[in-house]
Design an enzyme around this catalytic site. Structure first.
Site, short mmCIF file in Angstrom:
data_model
loop_
_atom_site.label_atom_id
_atom_site.label_comp_id
_atom_site.label_asym_id
_atom_site.label_seq_id
_atom_site.Cartn_x
_atom_site.Cartn_y
_atom_site.Cartn_z
N GLU A 1 -49.85 49.75 -20.75
CA GLU A 1 -50.31 51.08 -21.12
C GLU A 1 -51.76 51.37 -20.70
O GLU A 1 -52.65 51.51 -21.54
CB GLU A 1 -50.18 51.29 -22.63
N GLU B 1 -41.21 48.49 -24.83
CA GLU B 1 -41.52 48.68 -26.26
C GLU B 1 -40.83 49.94 -26.73
O GLU B 1 -40.83 50.96 -26.04
CB GLU B 1 -43.02 48.88 -26.52
C1 PNW Z 1 -48.52 50.75 -28.19
N1 PNW Z 1 -50.50 56.91 -28.72
O1 PNW Z 1 -49.72 51.44 -28.43
C2 PNW Z 1 -48.99 49.34 -27.90
O2 PNW Z 1 -48.49 48.82 -26.69
C3 PNW Z 1 -48.79 48.39 -29.02
O3 PNW Z 1 -49.73 47.34 -28.94
C4 PNW Z 1 -48.86 49.12 -30.35
O4 PNW Z 1 -48.84 48.25 -31.45
C5 PNW Z 1 -47.69 50.08 -30.38
O5 PNW Z 1 -47.67 50.94 -29.26
C6 PNW Z 1 -47.63 50.94 -31.65
O6 PNW Z 1 -48.76 51.77 -31.74
C7 PNW Z 1 -49.82 52.82 -28.51
O7 PNW Z 1 -51.49 57.32 -29.38
C8 PNW Z 1 -50.90 53.31 -29.19
O8 PNW Z 1 -49.74 57.71 -28.14
C9 PNW Z 1 -51.13 54.67 -29.26
C10 PNW Z 1 -50.25 55.53 -28.63
C11 PNW Z 1 -49.16 55.05 -27.94
C12 PNW Z 1 -48.93 53.67 -27.88
#
Ligand code: PNW
Length: 461
Positions: free
Chosen positions: A172, A367
């Site tokens: 990401e 994920e």
């Molecule tokens: C992902 N957003 O993070 C990460 O790959 C993981 O480490 C995390 O624990 C998981 O999703 C859940 O949050 C994100 O704001 C964090 O759109 C923020 C966003 C998307 C994915």
């Protein structure tokens, strides 16, 4: 309906991967063990107000010492793939120099444990834990960090590529660049939009440099790729300002990454949008050829989709700053504990769209999952109906995309364990396995047993 969803899931193709994912800083703990140095997350967690309750990853799930038990859990769940990330400051303390033998030894043991358990290891090289010294030298907004990342990647590759077949460079990059350097919500907590845009380019460059070098050194046919978080950006109406707001959101969230990776060019409309905000991608000769080095698999992380409007509440379409208005509007769907709306059809739409606009690239869901406010019973068991329904709806959404022609090879649930949910600390629980942080006891939730059952039924067909 649920029976339609079950029928779709039952139709998933033979050979479809079933697995689970984690990341190093979120589960390992042991931040001072065996020569590890601080990452930007160790530093950020000490900034007052940065993380819920002032929490940090010092202990987390103690996975560093409990790793064999955690691998046994995955085996018990009958899942065939485990995606984990390697902690850069464990393997290469301070971000430069040779490999730290004690640090890489942990991943060496983890890979052996997985293989002995019949589980396919999937390595993510970078899940956000940049060595602090590299941040002090400029971090991702500095071009040099891309070269440091490629060097680090080769240390890990040299140690594990004899046994690991599947490699993801970055997890990401949108989150690393935008949450880290523009919004300040993630480490290193900067709020500097032009720096964040430079970070986007250097993350992609680092991906390309690492991909080229790993490909060159590959001892056999391996699958190398990148994981992006993406979503469908729906316009709130067919009015031009709403269509434009959705276009801008899709440009910043998806096309800014996919176009250079797959087509070797940045999208012209996004370049123009960035210029209007005083930001520029610091591209040098040859960079786009490197960034578009062929990949074998595109990882997609999906959590939610949003609807966008180009109108302010008062109806204006241009803000005080002279820039066009972009706002999200609720789709009025049920929400998870993250306050993210549950939009499974946004997942289908996303996967079908990527398969049409970027054809020939196999995808894996690296994920997908949800946080809910779980309540364990007296035995620590969680009957997590909400999470189970989320998995059902989103697996059906994947199956529906495959029926429409998308090439999707597997599904990895986020996450194996409740863990350190970044700025939300330990309050938000994404695990299919409950973690009691007082005792570190692990208890599979209903959703884990559900995924176990699905994987088993699927294998039997
Ligand atoms: C992902 N957003 O993070 C990460 O790959 C993981 O480490 C995390 O624990 C998981 O999703 C859940 O949050 C994100 O704001 C964090 O759109 C923020 C966003 C998307 C994915």
């Amino acid at each position: 309906s649920t029976s339609t969803e079950a029928a779709l899931i039952a139709g998933l193709p033979a050979g479809f991967r079933w697995g689970v994912a984690t990341s190093a800083y979120q589960i390992e703990g042991a931040v001072d063990a065996d020569g590890r140095t601080p990452s930007i997350w160790d530093t950020f967690c000490r900034v007052p107000g940065a993380v819920h309750n002032g929490e940090n990853g010092d202990v987390a799930c103690e996975h560093y010492t409990r790793m064999p038990d955690d691998v046994a859990l995955i085996k018990d769940l009958g899942l065939d793939t485990y995606r984990f990330s390697v902690s850069w400051p464990r393997v290469q303390p301070r971000g430069t120099g040779g490999v730290n033998p004690a640090g890489i030894a942990f991943y060496d043991r983890l890979v052996d444990e997985l293989l002995a358990s019949g589980i396919d290891p999937w390595v993510t090289l970078y899940h956000w834990d940049l060595p602090q010294e590299l941040e002090d030298a400029g971090g991702w907004p500095a071009r040099d960090t891309a070269y440091r990342f490629a060097d680090y990647s080769m240390l890990v590759f040299d140690a594990l590529s004899d046994r690991v077949d599947t490699w993801t460079t970055l997890n990401e990059p949108w989150c690393s660049a935008m949450l880290g350097y523009a919004y300040g919500a993630h480490a290193p907590g900067k709020q500097d939009f032009p720096a964040a845009v430079a970070a986007v380019h250097h993350l992609l460059l680092g991906h390309g440099l690492a991909t080229e070098r790993m490909r060159e050194a590959a001892p056999r046919k391996l699958d190398i790729g990148i994981t992006l978080n993406a979503a469908t950006a729906y316009p709130a109406s067919d009015a031009e300002p709403d269509l434009e707001a959705a276009r801008r959101a899709d440009g910043m969230g998806a096309r800014l990454y996919l176009d250079p990776l797959v087509h070797g060019r940045y999208p012209a409309d996004v370049i123009a949008d960035l210029a209007a905000q005083g930001a520029e991608l610091p591209v040098q000769d040859g960079d786009l050829a490197t960034i578009s080095a062929p990949i074998d698999v595109l990882g997609i992380n999906y959590y939610f989709s949003q609807q966008f409007t180009g109108y302010a509440e008062d109806g204006r379409t241009v803000g005080e700053d002279g820039l066009p208005i972009s706002r999200t509007l609720p789709l009025n769907r049920p929400r998870t504990a993250m306050d993210w709306e549950i939009v499974p059809e946004g997942f289908t739409d996303l996967l079908v769209r990527i398969s049409r606009d970027y054809p020939g690239l196999p995808m894996v869901v690296t994920e997908n999952g949800a946080a809910f406010d779980d309540e364990p019973d007296e035995n620590g068991f969680v009957a997590d109906d909400g999470r189970t329904a989320y998995f059902t709806a989103h697996l059906a959404a994947v199956a529906s995309a495959i029926e429409q022609g998308a090439d999707i090879r597997g599904y990895l649930a986020w996450s194996l364990l409740d863990n350190f949910e970044w700025a939300y600390g330990y309050e938000k629980r994404f695990g299919i396995v409950r973690v009691d942080y007082g005792t570190q006891a692990r208890t599979p939730k209903q959703s884990a047993l559900y995924l176990k059952d699905l994987a088993e039924q699927h294998r039997r067909r």
